[in-house]
Design an enzyme around this catalytic site. Structure first.
Site, PDB file in Angstrom:
ATOM      1  N   ARG A   7       0.970  -1.180  -0.190  1.00 48.51           N
ATOM      2  CA  ARG A   7       0.246   0.533  -0.234  1.00 48.51           C
ATOM      3  C   ARG A   7       0.774   1.070   0.037  1.00 48.51           C
ATOM      4  O   ARG A   7       2.364   1.059   0.887  1.00 48.51           O
ATOM      5  CB  ARG A   7      -0.936   0.232   1.148  1.00 48.51           C
ATOM      6  CG  ARG A   7      -2.175   1.237   1.012  1.00 48.51           C
ATOM      7  CD  ARG A   7      -3.121   0.982   1.859  1.00 48.51           C
ATOM      8  NE  ARG A   7      -3.026   2.521   2.288  1.00 48.51           N
ATOM      9  CZ  ARG A   7      -4.259   3.210   2.838  1.00 48.51           C
ATOM     10  NH1 ARG A   7      -4.257   2.910   4.420  1.00 48.51           N
ATOM     11  NH2 ARG A   7      -4.811   4.532   2.676  1.00 48.51           N
ATOM     12  N   HIS A   8       0.736   2.044  -1.161  1.00 46.88           N
ATOM     13  CA  HIS A   8       1.175   3.183  -0.977  1.00 46.88           C
ATOM     14  C   HIS A   8       1.272   4.041   0.364  1.00 46.88           C
ATOM     15  O   HIS A   8       0.704   3.400   1.964  1.00 46.88           O
ATOM     16  CB  HIS A   8       0.197   4.243  -2.130  1.00 46.88           C
ATOM     17  CG  HIS A   8      -1.043   5.033  -1.150  1.00 46.88           C
ATOM     18  ND1 HIS A   8      -0.967   5.635  -0.051  1.00 46.88           N
ATOM     19  CD2 HIS A   8      -1.508   4.348  -1.681  1.00 46.88           C
ATOM     20  CE1 HIS A   8      -2.291   5.710   0.020  1.00 46.88           C
ATOM     21  NE2 HIS A   8      -2.803   5.337  -1.282  1.00 46.88           N
ATOM     22  N   GLN A  20      -9.700   9.452  -0.820  1.00 46.03           N
ATOM     23  CA  GLN A  20      -8.556   9.759  -1.707  1.00 46.03           C
ATOM     24  C   GLN A  20      -9.218   9.626  -3.079  1.00 46.03           C
ATOM     25  O   GLN A  20      -9.726   9.961  -3.808  1.00 46.03           O
ATOM     26  CB  GLN A  20      -7.477   9.803  -1.121  1.00 46.03           C
ATOM     27  CG  GLN A  20      -6.311  10.704  -0.669  1.00 46.03           C
ATOM     28  CD  GLN A  20      -5.442   9.468   0.468  1.00 46.03           C
ATOM     29  OE1 GLN A  20      -4.246  10.554  -0.718  1.00 46.03           O
ATOM     30  NE2 GLN A  20      -5.127   9.091  -0.114  1.00 46.03           N
ATOM     31  N   ARG A  59       0.659   8.461  -5.686  1.00 45.59           N
ATOM     32  CA  ARG A  59       0.803   8.245  -4.284  1.00 45.59           C
ATOM     33  C   ARG A  59       0.989   6.375  -4.484  1.00 45.59           C
ATOM     34  O   ARG A  59       2.425   6.451  -3.567  1.00 45.59           O
ATOM     35  CB  ARG A  59      -0.027   8.383  -2.992  1.00 45.59           C
ATOM     36  CG  ARG A  59      -1.363   7.652  -3.518  1.00 45.59           C
ATOM     37  CD  ARG A  59      -2.480   8.482  -2.603  1.00 45.59           C
ATOM     38  NE  ARG A  59      -3.894   7.015  -3.319  1.00 45.59           N
ATOM     39  CZ  ARG A  59      -4.382   7.703  -3.734  1.00 45.59           C
ATOM     40  NH1 ARG A  59      -4.593   9.077  -4.574  1.00 45.59           N
ATOM     41  NH2 ARG A  59      -6.067   7.319  -4.082  1.00 45.59           N
ATOM     42  N   GLU A  86      -7.358   3.294  -7.202  1.00 46.91           N
ATOM     43  CA  GLU A  86      -7.845   3.195  -6.128  1.00 46.91           C
ATOM     44  C   GLU A  86      -9.278   3.312  -6.761  1.00 46.91           C
ATOM     45  O   GLU A  86     -10.454   3.734  -7.605  1.00 46.91           O
ATOM     46  CB  GLU A  86      -7.730   4.159  -5.150  1.00 46.91           C
ATOM     47  CG  GLU A  86      -8.461   4.469  -4.180  1.00 46.91           C
ATOM     48  CD  GLU A  86      -8.583   3.230  -3.224  1.00 46.91           C
ATOM     49  OE1 GLU A  86      -8.558   2.013  -3.642  1.00 46.91           O
ATOM     50  OE2 GLU A  86      -8.059   3.494  -2.097  1.00 46.91           O
TER      51      GLU A  86
END
Length: 191
Positions: A7-8, A20, A59, A86
């Site tokens: 995960r970023h 986000q 990101r 995402e």
């Protein structure tokens, strides 16, 4: 085949608990540090990354690039996969947790990608990776929390519940899918 899910790292919106989704927010300094720490773990446990694939959102891309730089993987070799973007949260994007709870107590936001579509897309991303890159032993996937939850839900046929408590995708966290002849095993690497 090991599919390493990253995960970023943290963004300013993560810190402020702003949703986000598709909004393209960069990592903050803490996020860069988190990914640097993740890269150190990967260098020990998986020093030979054969492919890095990332969401197109900055990101995740920056997270992939930080890991690549620390592992000596060419930045030009990073593949961008739109299926790893995402989840779209529609009008919920940009709202804080308290704003969302007040306006949308059921956590359903107008314009939001449906759960079913998200799980289908995440499953398709996984299938594309294992089919197109079956000859690679260690593949790093840099993506997002909701997408990664949906991927685990898809590939375990619902045994791992979307957003459940057994796996938590925190910024900079690493989980590994061991994939062998269609069998899937998932482990968390950094605690």
């Amino acid at each position: 085949m090991n599919i390493i899910l990253l995960r970023h790292g943290e963004t300013d919106w993560n810190r402020a608990e702003r949703l986000q989704g598709h909004t393209d927010i960069p990592l903050n300094q803490n996020g860069r540090l988190q990914i640097g720490q993740a890269a150190e773990i990967l260098a020990v446990k998986y020093p030979d990354i054969h492919l890095i694939i990332t969401s197109p959102l900055q990101r995740a891309r920056e997270s992939a690039e930080i890991v690549a730089a620390q592992l000596g993987y060419a930045k030009s070799g990073i593949k961008i996969e739109p299926l790893l973007t995402e989840r779209c949260f529609g009008v919920g994007e940009g709202l804080t947790a308290s704003e969302r709870k007040k306006k949308y107590p059921d956590d359903i936001y107008p314009g939001m990608e449906s759960y079913e579509d998200l799980v289908k897309r995440a499953g398709a991303a996984f299938e594309k990776i294992v089919t197109a890159f079956y000859d690679r032993q260690n593949i790093l996937v840099a993506a997002h929390g909701a997408l990664l939850y949906a991927m685990l839900t898809a590939i375990t046929h619902g045994e791992i519940v979307y957003g459940g408590k057994e796996f938590k995708f925190e910024p900079g966290s690493i989980h590994v899918i061991k994939y062998l002849d269609g069998a899937v095993f998932v482990n968390r690497e950094n605690r």
